[in-house]
Motif scaffolding. Structure first.
Motif, short mmCIF file in Angstrom:
data_model
loop_
_atom_site.label_atom_id
_atom_site.label_comp_id
_atom_site.label_asym_id
_atom_site.label_seq_id
_atom_site.Cartn_x
_atom_site.Cartn_y
_atom_site.Cartn_z
N LEU A 14 3.88 3.20 32.67
CA LEU A 14 3.05 2.43 33.60
C LEU A 14 1.87 3.25 34.09
O LEU A 14 0.74 2.75 34.21
CB LEU A 14 3.90 1.94 34.78
CG LEU A 14 3.15 1.20 35.89
CD1 LEU A 14 2.44 -0.03 35.34
CD2 LEU A 14 4.12 0.80 37.01
N ALA A 15 2.11 4.52 34.40
CA ALA A 15 1.02 5.40 34.83
C ALA A 15 -0.04 5.53 33.75
O ALA A 15 -1.25 5.49 34.02
CB ALA A 15 1.57 6.77 35.21
N PHE A 16 0.40 5.66 32.51
CA PHE A 16 -0.55 5.77 31.41
C PHE A 16 -1.37 4.50 31.26
O PHE A 16 -2.61 4.55 31.13
CB PHE A 16 0.21 6.07 30.11
CG PHE A 16 -0.66 6.02 28.89
CD1 PHE A 16 -1.45 7.10 28.56
CD2 PHE A 16 -0.69 4.89 28.09
CE1 PHE A 16 -2.28 7.05 27.44
CE2 PHE A 16 -1.50 4.84 26.96
CZ PHE A 16 -2.30 5.92 26.64
N LEU A 17 -0.72 3.35 31.29
CA LEU A 17 -1.43 2.08 31.13
C LEU A 17 -2.39 1.84 32.30
O LEU A 17 -3.53 1.40 32.11
CB LEU A 17 -0.43 0.93 31.02
CG LEU A 17 0.45 0.92 29.78
CD1 LEU A 17 1.51 -0.17 29.89
CD2 LEU A 17 -0.38 0.72 28.52
N ALA A 18 -1.93 2.12 33.53
CA ALA A 18 -2.76 1.88 34.71
C ALA A 18 -3.97 2.80 34.73
O ALA A 18 -5.09 2.36 35.00
CB ALA A 18 -1.92 2.06 35.97
N ALA A 19 -3.77 4.08 34.43
CA ALA A 19 -4.89 5.03 34.45
C ALA A 19 -5.91 4.70 33.38
O ALA A 19 -7.12 4.72 33.62
CB ALA A 19 -4.37 6.45 34.27
N GLY A 20 -5.41 4.35 32.18
CA GLY A 20 -6.34 4.02 31.10
C GLY A 20 -7.11 2.75 31.37
O GLY A 20 -8.31 2.65 31.04
N THR A 21 -6.47 1.76 31.98
CA THR A 21 -7.16 0.51 32.29
C THR A 21 -8.14 0.67 33.43
O THR A 21 -9.22 0.07 33.43
CB THR A 21 -6.12 -0.58 32.66
OG1 THR A 21 -5.19 -0.72 31.58
CG2 THR A 21 -6.80 -1.91 32.91
N ALA A 22 -7.79 1.53 34.41
CA ALA A 22 -8.65 1.68 35.59
C ALA A 22 -9.95 2.39 35.26
O ALA A 22 -11.01 2.01 35.76
CB ALA A 22 -7.89 2.45 36.68
N VAL A 23 -9.89 3.42 34.43
CA VAL A 23 -11.11 4.22 34.19
C VAL A 23 -11.43 4.34 32.72
O VAL A 23 -12.26 5.17 32.34
CB VAL A 23 -10.96 5.63 34.81
CG1 VAL A 23 -10.82 5.56 36.30
CG2 VAL A 23 -9.78 6.38 34.20
#
Length: 310
Positions: free
Chosen positions: A240-249
Motif C-alpha cells: 500500500l505504501a508503494f502504491l500510494a507513494a507512486g500515485t501521489a508523486v
C-alpha cells in the motif's frame, strides 16, 4: 561511412552514461550496497526474482497494447534495456523511446507504434490506481496517509498551469490545420487499435493482466527487501505504501524515481517504521531494481543497437 561513427556512438553511449552515473552517485551507491551486503540474501534473491517478473509483465503489456505480433525474446530484451534508458530521460520517456525505436524496426507504422505507447501508459496508470483503491478498501492503514495529500494552496497554481497548457494546445490544434491533421489521425489510429486489441481475449489478458502484475511485482520486491533488512511492517502496508507513494508523486518528472523514493520513505515512516529502516529499505529497493540492472541493461541496449534491433 558517416553512419558508422554515429552507430558506434549510439552503441557506446549507454555504457558511458552508466559509468557517469556511477561516478556521480558513489556515496549513495556505496551506502546501498553496504546495507544490502549485510541483509538476508535469500530475501534479496526473492526480490530479484520479482524484478525479473516485472520486466516480463512489462513485455506482456507492450504486446497487449499492439495488434501486431512481436518476437517475445527481442521484446523482453528491449524492455530490459529500456530500464537503463530511464536513468537518462525522466518520467518513463527513456523506456518509451527505446520501445518506439524497437517497434519501428519491426515494421510497425509510426502512428500505430505511438498509439500503442499511449495505450500502454493509460492502462498501466489505470490498473495501478484500481489496485490502490482495492488496497485502500481492505487496509485500515489508509488513515495514516493524510500527510501524503498535498496542500491545496500549492495545488491551485499547478492546476491553473495544467489548464492553461491544455487550453493552449486545444487552441493551437484548432487554429493550425497542418498540425491538426496528424493529431486527428493519431487519435483515430489509437482508438482503432484499442478496439482491436480489446476484441481479442489474449491481448486483453496480456494488456490488463500485465498492467496489474507490474505494480504488484514492484511492491513484492519492496516487501522482500524490507524483510531482508528487518522492516517490521505487514506486507499489505508495504505494498500500500508503494502504491500510494507512486500515485501521489509519480507525475513528478524526476529521473530514477527520486521524488517517489522520498515519498515512499515518508509513507513507510507514517505506517510505523523507524526512519533509518525505512530509508535503508528504499535504498535497497532502488539498488535491486535500478542500480544493479543498470550496467547489464546498458550492455543489452548497446548490443541491440549493434544488431540493428534498435
Amino acid at each position: 561511412m558517416a553512419a558508422r561513427p554515429v552507430r558506434l556512438a549510439l552503441c557506446l553511449s549507454p555504457l558511458l552514461l552508466a559509468v557517469a552515473w556511477a561516478v556521480g552517485n558513489q556515496s549513495v551507491a556505496y551506502e546501498g550496497a553496504a546495507r544490502l551486503a549485510a541483509a538476508d540474501p535469500w530475501w534479496l534473491l526473492a526480490g530479484a526474482g520479482f524484478v525479473c517478473l516485472n520486466c516480463a509483465a512489462a513485455s506482456c503489456v507492450r504486446q497487449g497494447a499492439l495488434p501486431d505480433r512481436l518476437p517475445p525474446g527481442l521484446l523482453l530484451a528491449s524492455q530490459f534495456a529500456a530500464g537503463a534508458a530511464n536513468h537518462v530521460l525522466p518520467g518513463g520517456l527513456g523506456a518509451h523511446a527505446v520501445t518506439l525505436r524497437f517497434l519501428r524496426t519491426r515494421g510497425v507504422p509510426p502512428a500505430r507504434a505511438t498509439a500503442s505507447i499511449a495505450l500502454y501508459s493509460l492502462v498501466r496508470s489505470t490498473a495501478k490506481t484500481l489496485l490502490l483503491l482495492v488496497f485502500l478498501a481492505f487496509s485500515p492503514a489508509w488513515r495514516r496517509l493524510g500527510e501524503l495529500v498535498p496542500d491545496e494552496r500549492p495545488l491551485l497554481p499547478a492546476l491553473a498551469v495544467a489548464a492553461g497548457v491544455l487550453a493552449s494546445a486545444g487552441a493551437l490544434l484548432t487554429a493550425v490545420r497542418p498540425l491538426r491533421r496528424p493529431v486527428v489521425g493519431l487519435v483515430r489510429s489509437a482508438l482503432a487499435d484499442a478496439r482491436e486489441v480489446h476484441s481479442r481475449p489474449g491481448r486483453v489478458l496480456a494488456l490488463w493482466g500485465g498492467a496489474a502484475a507490474m505494480p504488484l511485482a514492484q511492491g513484492a520486491t519492496l516487501v522482500c527487501v524490507g524483510a531482508a533488512l528487518g522492516l517490521e511492517l505487514p506486507w499489505v502496508q508495504v505494498v500500500l505504501a508503494f502504491l500510494a507513494a507512486g500515485t501521489a508523486v509519480g507525475v513528478v518528472p524526476a529521473p530514477g524515481g527520486l521524488a517517489v523514493d522520498a515519498a515512499l520513505v515518508w509513507t513507510l515512516v507514517a505506517f510505523g517504521s523507524p526512519p533509518a529502516t525505512a530509508t535503508a529499505t528504499v535504498i535497497g529497493y532502488r539498488v535491486l531494481t535500478d542500480w544493479l540492472p543498470l550496467l547489464p541493461g546498458a550492455l543489452v541496449l548497446s548490443a541491440l543497437f549493434r544488431a540493428k534491433v534498435l
